[in-house]
Design an enzyme around this catalytic site. Sequence first.
Site, PDB file in Angstrom:
ATOM      1  N   LYS A 280       1.600  -3.281   6.782  1.00 21.21           N
ATOM      2  CA  LYS A 280       2.160  -3.472   5.450  1.00 21.21           C
ATOM      3  C   LYS A 280       3.669  -3.192   5.452  1.00 21.21           C
ATOM      4  O   LYS A 280       4.449  -3.878   4.765  1.00 21.21           O
ATOM      5  CB  LYS A 280       1.453  -2.564   4.445  1.00 21.21           C
ATOM      6  CG  LYS A 280      -0.004  -2.931   4.188  1.00 21.21           C
ATOM      7  CD  LYS A 280      -0.129  -4.271   3.488  1.00 21.21           C
ATOM      8  CE  LYS A 280      -1.562  -4.559   3.064  1.00 21.21           C
ATOM      9  NZ  LYS A 280      -1.697  -5.857   2.354  1.00 21.21           N
TER      10      LYS A 280
ATOM     11  N   SER B 254       0.829  -1.200   0.000  1.00 19.27           N
ATOM     12  CA  SER B 254       0.000   0.000   0.000  1.00 19.27           C
ATOM     13  C   SER B 254       0.863   1.249   0.000  1.00 19.27           C
ATOM     14  O   SER B 254       1.986   1.248   0.537  1.00 19.27           O
ATOM     15  CB  SER B 254      -0.890  -0.007   1.241  1.00 19.27           C
ATOM     16  OG  SER B 254      -1.476   1.250   1.458  1.00 19.27           O
TER      17      SER B 254
ATOM     18  N   TYR C 164      -2.788  -0.094   9.932  1.00 20.25           N
ATOM     19  CA  TYR C 164      -2.872  -0.768   8.636  1.00 20.25           C
ATOM     20  C   TYR C 164      -1.580  -0.561   7.853  1.00 20.25           C
ATOM     21  O   TYR C 164      -0.952  -1.512   7.369  1.00 20.25           O
ATOM     22  CB  TYR C 164      -4.062  -0.252   7.829  1.00 20.25           C
ATOM     23  CG  TYR C 164      -3.986  -0.623   6.364  1.00 20.25           C
ATOM     24  CD1 TYR C 164      -4.137  -1.948   5.959  1.00 20.25           C
ATOM     25  CD2 TYR C 164      -3.733   0.343   5.388  1.00 20.25           C
ATOM     26  CE1 TYR C 164      -4.034  -2.299   4.618  1.00 20.25           C
ATOM     27  CE2 TYR C 164      -3.639   0.005   4.050  1.00 20.25           C
ATOM     28  CZ  TYR C 164      -3.786  -1.314   3.668  1.00 20.25           C
ATOM     29  OH  TYR C 164      -3.674  -1.658   2.350  1.00 20.25           O
TER      30      TYR C 164
END
Length: 349
Positions: free
Chosen positions: A165, A134, A161
């Site tokens: 990643k 991402s 989040y």
Amino acid sequence: MAATTVETNKLQVLVPGGVGFIGSHCVLELIKAGYEPILLDNLSNSSIECLKRVEQIAGCKITNYKLDCLDLEGLRDIFKKHSIYAIMNFAALKSVGESVQKPVLYYKNNVGCLLNLLTCMEEFNVKNFLFSSSATVYGAPQYLPLDEKHPCIGDSITNPYGKSKYICEHILKDTAIAHPDWNIIILRYFNPVGAHESGLIGEDPVGRPNNLMPYVAQVAVGRLPFVNVTGTDYDTPDGTGVRDYIHVVDLGTGHIACMKKFKENCGLQMYNLGTGKGYSVLEMIKALEKASGKTIAFKECPRRPGDLASVYADPALAAKELGWAAQRDLDDMCRDLWRWQSKNPNGFQ
């Protein structure tokens, strides 16, 4: 662990999270390119109806397993049954806002699934891995547009989040050092939107949408009363957040370009998948108003924890090394999104 299986002589690609929004569109591109996808999905944020429609579009049955990638023994059983050529991993939770509220869930799922897949790769001698990362790994931009040389500094990443990643990327970089004969490609996504041109599959989040465009589409179709515009005081032209939106089918063709790259024994590579152009929240609302012919109500709200003012890509490296570039513009994204949402006002239900 029920499965539907299909016997072919094609290269088999394991697709964890293959029934979700991005996974399902990439599965169609895999089939179109001549691969045989093997799907895994725990259906926590997806629907088996999506799989049925993918099969309808593709005109064939697709091997699939209902399985959580945190189930290591279940994963091992699948690797025993199939000769896996590559893994295309979409098994992750992806909401920035939810991750701030549930960090343990995000670390456990996103990092844990990756570790189990890598464990099975080592045990079953699978050497090609394509990872869905991402743009959030870049943290607060030091410059724009973001290219792959932009530093990824963990402390500047504003939500769990993105940090999950970031951790996964480091695990993959260490794995590439330990296994120099493996090919690992990390794809840093910028906001996927749109839907398949058939209108049969699209983004159908469980519960209230956490991402902007499915929320806007549900307001346009009458499921929700208005869009919450979270933050109108950013340093952007209209005060709302600016993001690089990419059509999900363009994202799918980017994955196929990576499958071709594996054949070059490419080692570890990282690429941005985006358009290189940013649009604000208000611009996106207006674009869907144009596509739908609807007036979309919105309400100004405070900033959301973990959000940034502007994030958009420099996709030049993908163009140079993969021969890939996004082909669909904002009008295409909103037209296809509206076709999906208007044909399926309640999603896959």
